[in-house]
Motif scaffolding. Structure first.
Motif, PDB file in Angstrom:
ATOM      1  N   SER A 107       0.790  -0.746  -0.013  1.00  0.00           N
ATOM      2  CA  SER A 107      -0.149   0.109  -0.153  1.00  0.00           C
ATOM      3  C   SER A 107       0.843   0.905   0.092  1.00  0.00           C
ATOM      4  O   SER A 107       1.128   1.518   0.563  1.00  0.00           O
ATOM      5  CB  SER A 107      -0.803   0.295   1.057  1.00  0.00           C
ATOM      6  OG  SER A 107      -1.508   1.228   1.509  1.00  0.00           O
ATOM      7  N   PHE A 109       2.384   5.696   0.051  1.00  0.00           N
ATOM      8  CA  PHE A 109       2.060   6.645   0.440  1.00  0.00           C
ATOM      9  C   PHE A 109       3.421   7.637  -0.454  1.00  0.00           C
ATOM     10  O   PHE A 109       4.911   6.591  -0.454  1.00  0.00           O
ATOM     11  CB  PHE A 109       2.384   6.344   1.390  1.00  0.00           C
ATOM     12  CG  PHE A 109       3.483   6.199   2.975  1.00  0.00           C
ATOM     13  CD1 PHE A 109       4.435   6.987   2.659  1.00  0.00           C
ATOM     14  CD2 PHE A 109       3.442   5.041   2.393  1.00  0.00           C
ATOM     15  CE1 PHE A 109       5.752   6.989   3.179  1.00  0.00           C
ATOM     16  CE2 PHE A 109       5.249   4.105   3.506  1.00  0.00           C
ATOM     17  CZ  PHE A 109       6.182   4.982   3.367  1.00  0.00           C
ATOM     18  N   SER A 139      -2.112   9.154   0.631  1.00  0.00           N
ATOM     19  CA  SER A 139      -2.465   7.331   0.595  1.00  0.00           C
ATOM     20  C   SER A 139      -2.590   6.792  -0.647  1.00  0.00           C
ATOM     21  O   SER A 139      -3.610   7.256  -0.625  1.00  0.00           O
ATOM     22  CB  SER A 139      -2.254   6.723   2.332  1.00  0.00           C
ATOM     23  OG  SER A 139      -2.422   5.611   2.043  1.00  0.00           O
ATOM     24  N   ASN A 144      -6.801   7.680   4.209  1.00  0.00           N
ATOM     25  CA  ASN A 144      -5.895   7.836   4.967  1.00  0.00           C
ATOM     26  C   ASN A 144      -4.892   9.432   4.982  1.00  0.00           C
ATOM     27  O   ASN A 144      -4.300   9.447   5.325  1.00  0.00           O
ATOM     28  CB  ASN A 144      -4.943   6.868   5.708  1.00  0.00           C
ATOM     29  CG  ASN A 144      -5.323   6.112   6.270  1.00  0.00           C
ATOM     30  OD1 ASN A 144      -6.431   6.185   6.887  1.00  0.00           O
ATOM     31  ND2 ASN A 144      -4.658   4.599   5.504  1.00  0.00           N
ATOM     32  N   ASP A 145      -5.793   9.806   3.242  1.00  0.00           N
ATOM     33  CA  ASP A 145      -4.626  11.610   3.154  1.00  0.00           C
ATOM     34  C   ASP A 145      -4.921  12.547   4.644  1.00  0.00           C
ATOM     35  O   ASP A 145      -6.152  12.447   4.928  1.00  0.00           O
ATOM     36  CB  ASP A 145      -5.681  11.811   2.380  1.00  0.00           C
ATOM     37  CG  ASP A 145      -5.153  10.672   0.783  1.00  0.00           C
ATOM     38  OD1 ASP A 145      -4.621   9.890   1.129  1.00  0.00           O
ATOM     39  OD2 ASP A 145      -5.454  11.060  -0.076  1.00  0.00           O
TER      40      ASP A 145
END
Length: 241
Positions: A107, A109, A139, A144-145
């Motif tokens: 994942s 980022f 992200s 999750n930003d």
């Protein structure tokens, strides 16, 4: 010739009383931790610091309920003193991947940060260093930003051959859209930390360190509230060439 390249490595044991970072801890777990960093640091135009690095970190928890994880990342940085003051301005860009225990399901980022710091000598054996930092993180998991702004104060002294540092910090987080279409709550967090670190040299390039850190997270999304106490011991080494 200047030694502008470096290799740094660390390995140790750690323990967390809330490794899942949940509002109700299901229990603690020990872990094996290790990391490897390869990079360069140099100075250009007389007073501008430049740096680049790639990094890999791994955490293997002993308990099955705590998911082990890996992080592969890279960073570029630049910094300079502001005029003839003690203020130091730093800029950084970073990115990488979070991976599961089998180095699968990456994942991504990435983000950037700006820092302002200033060393404040209090005595011959005590240094204070305040730090302000603002960051933007994006992200692959868009929930999750976030933006963050925080401050930290670190005090460093020497006790015999050991270097001891104590720090306190507070950080504010603003999430772009943390499942707001489901929860109807805009997530805004405060995170507070207090930490202690002691390190002693055990060789020319190697040191042994012990650390402890308490973290408290206060979130407008109540399931994201948590307290955690983490500690560990680790050997670290750094070589320049």
């Amino acid at each position: 010739k200047e030694d502008i390249f470096f290799v740094a490595a660390n390995a140790g044991l750690a323990y967390s009383d809330n490794p899942l970072r949940t509002v109700d801890s299901v229990g603690g777990s020990g872990s094996n931790e290790a990391g490897l960093t390869v990079g360069m640091q140099t100075i250009v135009a007389g007073d501008i610091d430049l740096g680049a690095s790639v990094n890999f970190e791994t955490t293997r928890y002993f308990e099955d309920f705590a998911p082990s994880n890996n992080v592969a990342s890279g960073a570029l940085s630049a910094g300079t003193a502001l005029g003839k003051t003690q203020l130091y301005l730093g800029l950084a860009a970073f990115g990488g991947w979070n991976l599961d225990s089998e180095l699968k399901r990456p994942s991504s980022f990435h983000g950037a940060s700006v820092q302002l710091s200033a060393p404040v000598p209090v005595s011959a054996n005590l240094l204070l260093q305040p730090l302000l930092v603002a960051s933007r993180v994006l992200s692959e998991t868009q929930e999750n930003d976030l933006y963050s702004v925080g401050g930290r104060l670190t005090a460093t002294t020497r006790v015999g051959i050991a270097v001891v540092s104590a720090s306190v910090s507070a950080t504010r987080f603003w999430y772009d859209n943390f499942y707001e279409d489901v929860t109807f709550v805009a997530r805004r967090d405060w995170q507070y930390e207090a930490g202690l670190l002691a390190a002693v040299p055990v060789g020319r390039n190697v040191r042994l360190g012990a650390s402890a850190r308490f973290t408290r997270r206060d979130s407008s999304f109540f399931l994201s509230n948590y307290d955690s106490l983490d500690g560990g011991v680790a050997f670290s080494a750094r070589w320049q060439f």
